[in-house]
Design a protein around this motif. Structure first.
Motif, PDB file in Angstrom:
ATOM      1  N   ALA B 202      37.574  35.019  50.031  1.00  0.00           N
ATOM      2  CA  ALA B 202      36.305  34.796  49.328  1.00  0.00           C
ATOM      3  C   ALA B 202      35.468  36.077  49.354  1.00  0.00           C
ATOM      4  O   ALA B 202      34.859  36.456  48.345  1.00  0.00           O
ATOM      5  N   THR B 204      36.634  39.011  49.498  1.00  0.00           N
ATOM      6  CA  THR B 204      37.313  39.915  48.569  1.00  0.00           C
ATOM      7  C   THR B 204      36.784  39.701  47.154  1.00  0.00           C
ATOM      8  O   THR B 204      36.401  40.647  46.464  1.00  0.00           O
ATOM      9  N   GLY B 205      36.759  38.437  46.732  1.00  0.00           N
ATOM     10  CA  GLY B 205      36.335  38.138  45.365  1.00  0.00           C
ATOM     11  C   GLY B 205      34.900  38.568  45.101  1.00  0.00           C
ATOM     12  O   GLY B 205      34.607  39.208  44.092  1.00  0.00           O
ATOM     13  N   VAL B 206      34.004  38.233  46.038  1.00  0.00           N
ATOM     14  CA  VAL B 206      32.592  38.557  45.836  1.00  0.00           C
ATOM     15  C   VAL B 206      32.372  40.073  45.873  1.00  0.00           C
ATOM     16  O   VAL B 206      31.712  40.649  45.006  1.00  0.00           O
ATOM     17  N   ARG B 208      34.488  42.476  45.315  1.00  0.00           N
ATOM     18  CA  ARG B 208      35.085  43.144  44.151  1.00  0.00           C
ATOM     19  C   ARG B 208      34.199  43.015  42.918  1.00  0.00           C
ATOM     20  O   ARG B 208      34.057  43.946  42.138  1.00  0.00           O
ATOM     21  N   TYR B 209      33.611  41.839  42.746  1.00  0.00           N
ATOM     22  CA  TYR B 209      32.723  41.683  41.598  1.00  0.00           C
ATOM     23  C   TYR B 209      31.481  42.560  41.763  1.00  0.00           C
ATOM     24  O   TYR B 209      31.032  43.196  40.805  1.00  0.00           O
ATOM     25  N   PHE B 210      30.941  42.610  42.984  1.00  0.00           N
ATOM     26  CA  PHE B 210      29.795  43.492  43.234  1.00  0.00           C
ATOM     27  C   PHE B 210      30.164  44.935  42.899  1.00  0.00           C
ATOM     28  O   PHE B 210      29.380  45.673  42.315  1.00  0.00           O
ATOM     29  N   HIS B 211      31.361  45.323  43.301  1.00  0.00           N
ATOM     30  CA  HIS B 211      31.817  46.687  43.018  1.00  0.00           C
ATOM     31  C   HIS B 211      31.850  46.929  41.516  1.00  0.00           C
ATOM     32  O   HIS B 211      31.427  47.973  41.016  1.00  0.00           O
ATOM     33  N   ARG B 212      32.344  45.928  40.806  1.00  0.00           N
ATOM     34  CA  ARG B 212      32.468  46.079  39.347  1.00  0.00           C
ATOM     35  C   ARG B 212      31.116  46.272  38.682  1.00  0.00           C
ATOM     36  O   ARG B 212      30.989  47.066  37.747  1.00  0.00           O
ATOM     37  N   ARG B 215      26.809  46.818  42.274  1.00  0.00           N
ATOM     38  CA  ARG B 215      25.834  46.287  43.229  1.00  0.00           C
ATOM     39  C   ARG B 215      26.267  46.644  44.652  1.00  0.00           C
ATOM     40  O   ARG B 215      27.438  46.476  45.006  1.00  0.00           O
TER      41      ARG B 215
END
Lengths: 391, 427
Positions: B202, B204-206, B208-212, B215
């Motif tokens: 979980a 990882t998912g959050v 990675r999205y922040f990285h994208r 943030r």
């Protein structure tokens, strides 16, 4: 652009056009070409997404679900054991109503040798709370993945969607596919652009998945049930908008072929529809009023539509590609029995198990099913569930 | 928002007393509440006054209720003061003064009536300075947890949680698994509650999205040993291998405490739990604990460390280091956090027992910074492991032979880390 694509590649193109923020996939036959094609798009700079090379399907589902909670658009895909391995996360994803799109390339389970097609794996998802759509050809696969995002991220829905298509038959079969432009897809997805990027994580004191129980918990379950009922009216709207932009139309939750005056109604799901349509045409040439209903939306089950469709037919012959253990029949038949109880005039209901373990569903098989059904209608005794596999 | 008086670590001129004079003037000629300190042997001159502590000892000890904390200031009500001098004795900073003849104490009130701090205003070198304390208060003074945390007395995990939240700051998403640490509605930061299996995935998912989306919010877990070392270990190991950018903090209480004290892979040799019972045949857990911090470090992660609540300065330093390391890769901190209920011990000894764990080498404090191992604390005289086990009735059944076996495991684990901390000799 028109290309000759396999079902897996058609799905990969849909993912490329949608351009999710986060993708996590673990390879499993027969889904692997899809995972590889998406990796190739990413490597060639055609797909700008965070790619998580996960160690298993459980993490794949958990990671994409969590990225969606954080506000991202996500994609994953799997098959067979992979789907079962991520079961815990799938239930959580639907239980918490997290928008996500997953492709399952359907396959057998139950043995390590089950590397062959059927609809068996997705039967365990029936009660997870996912929306389940089943396209029947490669073009429909691409189009259904696009529509799945619209449905999943619609403010009235906000629920994960599973697009499932037949392993090996559809996943590896090449057909003519029209690939839409990015502009068309962007236009189609514009209504859900606002959901994109919304997250609970922007302010203090906002929590995801707090421990709740009792009435609050029951309210979550109630909302899930109501949401799935709403899908039945929202999905046709989305199909209509799809037709306006892309020029291709589909038949809603149940795809109907020559059903208007059909006395003998075939019932199936997935790619077997093509073969059955041929048999329907042949039967019509012989003066037999046959027709076909293909369930495209397996969840939510189109109960009302099915009851109306079955009402007053002489017989319903279901071609089932999964076995419903403990019911001595397939799942489509079992659920049709439940739907037909709403009908005023109940038809004769027969089931035919075929096409499991990648066995061919042939014209001969379906002709045999038709013959058995007509025999029963003529007053002879036949079994309720018949196996066509060994014919 | 409250203002705060900052005193810089600079030496004052020996002959300057402008702040003291200004203070006296601001107080209408009364005795000043700023005091000059001269340390000629160190070549250091400075001034002292009240630090306006947020957690004030003087307020606690005052028997008359004359001292109160108000709006970031410690206020003294002279009418109630009985001049006992307890506040002067207890203040570690010499910030309260005693007017012996009047039988009263007096102290700085932050120039409440004067308006701004006269001492700072008149400091010619800017050594004393009055600043807006809002940012500091948010970071350090605000309790990161809402009232009503419902944990057992002496819970080590609660301390871990508070230290982590205070050290990392507010730009965080906290992750927790089903456990006693499900304070989702009781922390003042965004929290993501996972299942037992999927904390690392979980995160990882959050992250990675922040990285994208660019943030920089940090993802931090506070998860027990079960979710870390057993059922969630696969996802954790994979995230470490991929070098996911987050800070994973495991609070290790050496068993599944929330479900009623069942053994985990971190339960030590000989320990009683409800699934490793002591009876006519059973002698507690038959195997040693899995050395998870070492296993994670050996994934080649950016940062891995052990910590415990008896050494908060070490722990906080590691949390900050881990948070920094998580910007570029995987960071892991394994914190020994006692569960007095499950360890069968006195709750007030909760901190003490973890000090004993370190002093006996049962739980050595080390860190591995980009592959470089080092001890962050070394006991001066290493004690026998029984000095640790004696605190807890979960070990009460162990005989001398069994203690010796546990001692063997402790020694072996310590020498393994010691070997890793030593430079590799050339062939």
């Amino acid at each position: 652009m028109i290309k000759v694509l396999s079902g897996n590649k058609a799905a990969a193109h849909a993912v490329r056009l949608v351009n999710p923020d986060v993708i996590a996939m673990y390879p499993i036959t027969p889904q692997t070409p899809l995972a590889e094609e998406i990796a190739a798009f990413h490597a060639d700079g055609l797909l700008d997404a965070e790619m998580i090379e996960v160690e298993g399907e459980h993490t794949a589902m958990s990671a994409v679900m969590s990225a969606s909670v954080a506000g991202g658009r996500v994609f994953t895909s799997t098959s067979s054991w992979g789907l079962e391995y991520m079961g815990e996360m799938c239930m959580l994803c639907a239980g918490m109503r997290i928008p996500a799109v997953m492709v399952d390339v359907t396959r057998e389970t139950s043995s390590i040798r089950g590397v062959c097609g059927s609809r068996q794996d997705i039967m365990s998802v029936r009660d997870y709370g996912w929306i389940q759509l089943e396209p029947a050809n490669c073009q429909e696969i691409l189009d259904t993945v696009l529509m799945a995002y619209r449905l999943s991220e619609d403010a009235r829905i906000l629920n994960p969607v599973l697009v499932a298509y037949d392993g090996f038959f559809l996943s590896h079969q090449y057909e003519r596919v029209e690939i839409p432009t990015k502009e068309q897809v962007d236009r189609f997805l514009a209504p859900v652009a606002e959901r994109h990027g919304t997250t609970f994580m922007k302010d203090k004191n906002l929590q995801f998945c707090p421990s709740i129980s009792g009435l609050e918990f029951a309210n979550y379950r109630y909302q899930s049930l109501q949401t799935l009922e709403r899908v039945k009216s929202v999905f046709p709207e989305i199909e209509k908008e799809f037709e306006e932009i892309f020029g291709r139309s589909y038949g809603g939750a149940v795809d109907k072929y020559r059903t208007d005056d059909a006395e003998i109604l075939f019932l199936t799901a997935g790619s077997a529809a093509g073969t059955i349509e041929t048999v329907v045409d042949r039967a019509r040439e012989r003066g037999i009023k046959a027709g076909l209903a293909r369930i495209k939306m397996f969840r939510p089950y189109p109960r009302q539509e099915m009851a109306a469709l079955l009402d007053g037919r002489k017989a319903v012959a279901t071609i089932d590609r999964s076995i419903c253990l403990g019911w001595n029949c397939g799942h489509l038949h079992m659920e049709a029995l439940a739907a037909v109880s709403d009908a005023a005039q109940k038809p004769l209901m027969l089931d035919f198990i075929d096409g499991i373990a990648s066995t061919d569903i042939t014209i001969d098989h379906i002709e045999k099913a038709l013959a058995i059904t007509r025999t029963a209608l003529a007053g002879h005794e036949v079994q309720e569930t018949n196996w066509l596999i060994w014919e | 928002m409250a203002k705060m008086l900052i005193k810089k670590h600079e030496s004052c001129p020996a002959d300057c007393s402008q702040c003291i004079q200004a203070c006296a003037a601001a107080r209408g000629g009364a005795d000043p509440v700023v005091e000059k300190i001269s340390l000629p042997e160190k070549g250091y001159e400075t001034v002292l006054t009240c630090n306006q502590c947020s957690d004030s000892v003087c307020v606690d000890v005052c028997p008359a209720g004359a001292l109160t904390a108000e709006d970031g200031k410690v206020m003294l009500n002279s009418d109630r003061c009985i001049g006992c001098g307890l506040c002067n004795l207890s203040c570690p900073y010499g910030g309260i003064f005693s007017a012996k003849s009047a039988h009263k104490s007096f102290k700085c009130d932050g120039c409440r009536e004067y308006g701004s701090a006269a001492c700072a205003e008149n400091c010619p070198l800017g050594i004393l300075e009055e600043t807006d304390a809002a940012a500091v208060e948010e970071q350090y003074c605000e309790d990161p947890c809402s009232p009503g945390m419902q944990f057992c007395a002496g819970c080590g995990m609660e301390l871990v949680l508070r230290m982590v939240l205070r050290s990392v700051g507010p730009d965080i998403v906290l992750f927790g698994a089903p456990s006693c640490c499900v304070p989702a509605d009781r922390v003042k930061v965004p929290m993501y509650s996972t299942l037992m299996t999927n904390v690392a995935s979980a995160m990882t998912g959050v992250s990675r999205y922040f990285h994208r989306i660019g943030r920089e919010t940090i993802c931090v877990s506070v998860v027990g040993d079960g979710g870390t070392c057993d059922i969630g270990f696969g996802a954790l190991s994979a995230a470490a291998e991929r070098g996911e950018k987050f800070l994973f903090i495991c609070y290790d209480n050496e068993a599944y405490m929330n479900t009623g004290i069942q053994r985990s892979s971190r339960t030590p040799y000989g320990s009683w739990t409800n699934t490793t019972q002591v009876g006519s045949v059973g002698r507690g857990k038959s195997r040693d604990a899995k050395d998870v911090p070492m296993l994670i470090a050996e994934h080649g992660v950016n940062y891995a460390a052990t910590a415990t609540i008896a050494y908060p300065e070490d722990f906080i330093r590691k949390v900050k280091k881990g948070a920094e390391a998580a910007k570029t890769g995987f960071a892991y901190i394994h914190v020994l956090a006692p569960c007095p209920t499950g360890w069968k011990m006195e709750p007030e000894k909760s901190v003490e027992v973890t000090r004993a764990a370190v002093e006996t080498n049962y739980f050595p404090l080390w860190e591995c910074d980009k592959g470089e191992y080092r001890f962050t604390y070394k006991p001066k005289k290493v004690k026998n492991v029984s000095c640790f086990t004696d605190y807890m009735r979960r070990f009460a059944h162990l005989d001398e032979e069994e203690i010796a076996i546990l001692q063997g495991y402790v020694d072996a684990r310590y020498s393994q880390i010691k070997r890793l901390t030593q430079p590799v000799l050339p062939d």
